[in-house]
Design a protein around this motif. Structure first.
Motif, mmCIF file in Angstrom:
data_model
loop_
_atom_site.group_PDB
_atom_site.id
_atom_site.type_symbol
_atom_site.label_atom_id
_atom_site.label_comp_id
_atom_site.label_asym_id
_atom_site.label_seq_id
_atom_site.Cartn_x
_atom_site.Cartn_y
_atom_site.Cartn_z
ATOM 1 N N VAL A 20 -77.469 -79.134 65.348
ATOM 2 C CA VAL A 20 -76.953 -79.485 66.680
ATOM 3 C C VAL A 20 -77.997 -79.190 67.749
ATOM 4 O O VAL A 20 -78.662 -78.146 67.719
ATOM 5 N N THR A 21 -78.115 -80.102 68.698
ATOM 6 C CA THR A 21 -78.883 -79.848 69.915
ATOM 7 C C THR A 21 -77.949 -79.921 71.108
ATOM 8 O O THR A 21 -77.219 -80.902 71.267
ATOM 9 N N ILE A 22 -77.938 -78.885 71.911
ATOM 10 C CA ILE A 22 -77.241 -78.921 73.193
ATOM 11 C C ILE A 22 -78.203 -79.494 74.224
ATOM 12 O O ILE A 22 -79.303 -78.974 74.410
ATOM 13 N N ALA A 23 -77.794 -80.588 74.874
ATOM 14 C CA ALA A 23 -78.622 -81.233 75.897
ATOM 15 C C ALA A 23 -77.964 -81.041 77.263
ATOM 16 O O ALA A 23 -76.831 -81.464 77.478
ATOM 17 N N ILE A 24 -78.687 -80.384 78.154
ATOM 18 C CA ILE A 24 -78.175 -80.019 79.475
ATOM 19 C C ILE A 24 -78.950 -80.775 80.544
ATOM 20 O O ILE A 24 -80.176 -80.883 80.475
ATOM 21 N N VAL A 25 -78.242 -81.285 81.537
ATOM 22 C CA VAL A 25 -78.884 -81.900 82.698
ATOM 23 C C VAL A 25 -78.613 -81.025 83.911
ATOM 24 O O VAL A 25 -77.465 -80.627 84.157
ATOM 25 N N THR A 26 -79.667 -80.728 84.673
ATOM 26 C CA THR A 26 -79.517 -79.847 85.834
ATOM 27 C C THR A 26 -80.295 -80.391 87.019
ATOM 28 O O THR A 26 -81.297 -81.107 86.852
ATOM 29 N N TYR A 27 -79.817 -80.038 88.209
ATOM 30 C CA TYR A 27 -80.509 -80.441 89.434
ATOM 31 C C TYR A 27 -80.165 -79.457 90.555
ATOM 32 O O TYR A 27 -79.036 -79.424 91.043
ATOM 33 N N ASN A 28 -81.123 -78.626 90.909
ATOM 34 C CA ASN A 28 -81.006 -77.704 92.049
ATOM 35 C C ASN A 28 -79.772 -76.805 91.981
ATOM 36 O O ASN A 28 -79.152 -76.512 93.017
ATOM 37 N N ARG A 29 -79.411 -76.373 90.791
ATOM 38 C CA ARG A 29 -78.271 -75.458 90.657
ATOM 39 C C ARG A 29 -78.638 -74.361 89.663
ATOM 40 O O ARG A 29 -77.956 -74.142 88.666
ATOM 41 N N SER A 30 -79.723 -73.678 89.942
ATOM 42 C CA SER A 30 -80.233 -72.674 89.014
ATOM 43 C C SER A 30 -79.226 -71.553 88.784
ATOM 44 O O SER A 30 -79.183 -70.970 87.703
ATOM 45 N N HIS A 31 -78.406 -71.239 89.796
ATOM 46 C CA HIS A 31 -77.419 -70.171 89.626
ATOM 47 C C HIS A 31 -76.367 -70.559 88.596
ATOM 48 O O HIS A 31 -75.892 -69.713 87.819
ATOM 49 N N LEU A 37 -76.927 -70.939 80.383
ATOM 50 C CA LEU A 37 -77.900 -70.478 79.385
ATOM 51 C C LEU A 37 -77.521 -69.095 78.851
ATOM 52 O O LEU A 37 -77.683 -68.822 77.655
ATOM 53 N N GLU A 38 -77.019 -68.232 79.712
ATOM 54 C CA GLU A 38 -76.579 -66.908 79.239
ATOM 55 C C GLU A 38 -75.419 -67.041 78.258
ATOM 56 O O GLU A 38 -75.339 -66.290 77.274
ATOM 57 N N SER A 39 -74.518 -67.987 78.508
ATOM 58 C CA SER A 39 -73.394 -68.179 77.585
ATOM 59 C C SER A 39 -73.882 -68.714 76.237
ATOM 60 O O SER A 39 -73.345 -68.368 75.188
ATOM 61 N N ILE A 40 -74.910 -69.560 76.254
ATOM 62 C CA ILE A 40 -75.488 -70.052 74.993
ATOM 63 C C ILE A 40 -76.113 -68.889 74.220
ATOM 64 O O ILE A 40 -76.028 -68.821 72.992
ATOM 65 N N GLY A 41 -76.713 -67.965 74.949
ATOM 66 C CA GLY A 41 -77.283 -66.788 74.303
ATOM 67 C C GLY A 41 -76.250 -65.942 73.587
ATOM 68 O O GLY A 41 -76.580 -65.214 72.650
ATOM 69 N N ARG A 42 -74.991 -66.034 74.021
ATOM 70 C CA ARG A 42 -73.906 -65.261 73.391
ATOM 71 C C ARG A 42 -73.202 -66.040 72.281
ATOM 72 O O ARG A 42 -72.282 -65.524 71.646
ATOM 73 N N MET A 43 -73.609 -67.271 72.043
ATOM 74 C CA MET A 43 -72.912 -68.104 71.052
ATOM 75 C C MET A 43 -73.119 -67.585 69.632
ATOM 76 O O MET A 43 -74.172 -67.074 69.301
ATOM 77 N N ASP A 59 -85.630 -76.039 93.504
ATOM 78 C CA ASP A 59 -85.324 -74.615 93.582
ATOM 79 C C ASP A 59 -86.112 -73.885 92.483
ATOM 80 O O ASP A 59 -87.157 -74.345 92.047
ATOM 81 N N ASP A 60 -85.608 -72.760 92.036
ATOM 82 C CA ASP A 60 -86.331 -71.944 91.049
ATOM 83 C C ASP A 60 -85.892 -72.228 89.613
ATOM 84 O O ASP A 60 -85.974 -71.350 88.751
ATOM 85 N N THR A 61 -85.469 -73.463 89.337
ATOM 86 C CA THR A 61 -84.987 -73.812 88.000
ATOM 87 C C THR A 61 -86.024 -73.525 86.922
ATOM 88 O O THR A 61 -85.708 -72.943 85.877
ATOM 89 N N THR A 62 -87.260 -73.917 87.144
ATOM 90 C CA THR A 62 -88.303 -73.703 86.128
ATOM 91 C C THR A 62 -88.445 -72.231 85.797
ATOM 92 O O THR A 62 -88.518 -71.845 84.612
ATOM 93 N N GLU A 63 -88.481 -71.384 86.817
ATOM 94 C CA GLU A 63 -88.630 -69.940 86.607
ATOM 95 C C GLU A 63 -87.431 -69.367 85.857
ATOM 96 O O GLU A 63 -87.587 -68.512 84.973
ATOM 97 N N ILE A 64 -86.234 -69.848 86.189
ATOM 98 C CA ILE A 64 -85.023 -69.361 85.529
ATOM 99 C C ILE A 64 -85.051 -69.722 84.042
ATOM 100 O O ILE A 64 -84.743 -68.889 83.174
ATOM 101 N N VAL A 65 -85.419 -70.949 83.735
ATOM 102 C CA VAL A 65 -85.470 -71.381 82.333
ATOM 103 C C VAL A 65 -86.454 -70.529 81.539
ATOM 104 O O VAL A 65 -86.148 -70.058 80.434
ATOM 105 N N ALA A 67 -87.514 -67.533 82.232
ATOM 106 C CA ALA A 67 -87.062 -66.143 82.170
ATOM 107 C C ALA A 67 -85.996 -65.934 81.103
ATOM 108 O O ALA A 67 -85.900 -64.851 80.508
ATOM 109 N N LEU A 68 -85.205 -66.980 80.840
ATOM 110 C CA LEU A 68 -84.097 -66.851 79.891
ATOM 111 C C LEU A 68 -84.436 -67.395 78.507
ATOM 112 O O LEU A 68 -83.609 -67.325 77.589
ATOM 113 N N ARG A 69 -85.617 -67.925 78.340
ATOM 114 C CA ARG A 69 -85.991 -68.566 77.081
ATOM 115 C C ARG A 69 -85.778 -67.645 75.880
ATOM 116 O O ARG A 69 -85.212 -68.054 74.854
ATOM 117 N N GLU A 70 -86.232 -66.420 75.961
ATOM 118 C CA GLU A 70 -86.151 -65.505 74.824
ATOM 119 C C GLU A 70 -84.725 -65.070 74.527
ATOM 120 O O GLU A 70 -84.391 -64.728 73.390
#
Length: 333
Positions: A20-31, A37-43, A59-65, A67-70
């Motif tokens: 399975v691949t989860i595909a997410i679309v985002t735009y200026n809603r890093s919060h 992404l945190e909920s996926i980490g708990r899956m 916004d800071d979407t790139t930085e958030i992604v 930061a949460l990659r690991e």
């Protein structure tokens, strides 16, 4: 093609979450993306890949992604697009990336939801039987969100009062789709092609789900797998709610009726009078939304402009639907 004339689904191997691949679309809603992404980490179990399509956020979407990659515990693919292609373009690109990764299943979602920790297991139990599956989701307040899973085909509009209750089977057949939770097999994607980015927003997922339902038995299942994390202004009609909208949505909901018309023509399903009634009812609904939810009459010009621009699209005899991926592969060889 009705359900009785479709070939039975092929026998499936045991469901593998890594397929399975989860595909997410985002735009200026890093919060909001952070919460998802945190909920996926708990899956448990986790998907094999997570694809984030960033519609040129400022916004800071790139930085958030990054930061949460690991924390995800699975492989993350991040694509930042050069321009905002809307939800339609984002999901088309997300599905393309997932398909090229070799994913057997693609689970689509916006950034304003979070995943129930065992959501993938809940969806996986249906995969031996179905190839196009929609799970349920909780609304922002914790109530069960009602999604209009049936469309009146000849009018190409959702049926707002299709029964909400499930019987003992735990599923209901649908002829629509919603990119906030669509769970679809690569075989179906290969046959109907990628979502059409020309929609930009609105009607794209209904059309994609309708196309899927014409070649497989599509279902909504009585399993809650997502939770909405963004509160939306609503008007309560007692039986159903009507959400607030925007001028962009008003424009595209009317313009994109033309794309529905073109797809119906291509699939031999277009009936002029019922379809015109569906367009008129859509316009009436948006006028009601303006008055009762938005408390204004401003915005009607965007509805009119959408209808006007849609006439140009509907009259384009060179227009073609998105091609099957098999055809695209063959033409590239």
């Amino acid at each position: 093609m009705n359900a009785s004339s479709r070939p039975p689904a092929p026998e499936s191997e045991a469901f593998d979450p890594a397929s399975v691949t989860i595909a997410i679309v985002t735009y200026n809603r890093s919060h909001l993306l952070t919460r998802l992404l945190e909920s996926i980490g708990r899956m448990d179990p986790k998907p094999g890949h997570v694809v984030v399509i960033d519609n040129a956020s400022t916004d800071d979407t790139t930085e958030i992604v990054e930061a949460l990659r690991e924390q995800l515990g699975t492989e993350l693919v991040y694509r930042r697009l050069d321009t905002n292609t809307g939800g339609s373009g984002g999901f088309s690109e997300g599905m393309r990336v997932a398909y090229e990764l070799g994913s057997e299943w693609m689970w689509l979602m916006d950034d304003d939801v979070e995943v129930i920790s065992d959501g993938l297991a809940r969806m996986g139990k249906w995969t031996p039987r179905f190839r196009s599956i929609q799970g349920r989701r909780y609304d922002y307040d914790g109530s069960a969100f009602y999604w209009q899973y049936r469309v009146a085909e000849s009018m190409a509009i959702p049926i707002p009062f299709a029964p909400a209750a499930f019987d003992a089977s735990g599923y209901k057949e649908m002829n629509s789709g919603c990119f906030e939770g669509m769970f679809i097999h690569r075989d179906i994607v290969q046959r109907i092609g990628l979502p059409d980015p020309r929609f930009f927003i609105y009607w794209d997922d209904q059309m994609y789900g309708w196309l899927a339902s014409r070649i497989t038995t599509s279902v909504i299942v009585d399993d809650f797998v997502l939770r909405r994390t963004r509160e939306i202004k609503q008007h309560d009609f007692g039986v159903r709610h009507m959400n607030a909208s925007s001028n962009a949505y008003r424009y595209y909901i009317m313009r994109n009726r033309a794309y529905l018309k073109q797809y119906y023509r291509a699939n031999g399903a277009y009936k002029p009078l019922p379809f015109a009634v569906g367009t008129a009812l859509t316009l009436a609904k948006e006028l009601i939304r303006l008055v009762l939810v938005e408390r204004t009459i401003r915005g009607t010009s965007h509805l009119v402009r959408g209808l006007r621009d849609g006439r140009k699209i509907a009259g384009d005899r060179s227009w073609r639907p998105m091609p099957p991926l098999a055809d695209a592969v063959e033409s590239a060889v």
